[in-house]
Write a protein that holds these residues in place. Structure first.
Motif: not given
Length: 66
Positions: A11-36
């Protein structure tokens, strides 16, 4: 009376599901530093276990670019 450990695992570890997933995101990288920096939102509609149930999740963070 203690619960059977197999029932607990089933009951605790058998959670499975199926469905539709949409992901929207934005990313900014400043190339002078190794982070985004990023922000994202995820929308999920379950059609198997909880039909019609929707989930909205989001996240923000920093990534080290190597």
């Amino acid at each position: 009376e203690s619960p059977d450990t197999n029932d607990f695992a089933r009951t605790s570890f058998s959670r499975s599901s199926q469905g539709f997933q949409t992901v929207v995101g934005i990313e900014y990288a400043y190339f002078q530093l190794p982070i985004s920096a990023f922000m994202e939102m995820e929308y999920y509609v379950d059609v198997q276990r909880d039909p019609g149930q929707t989930f909205l999740q989001g996240g923000i963070g920093l990534r080290y670019v190597f």
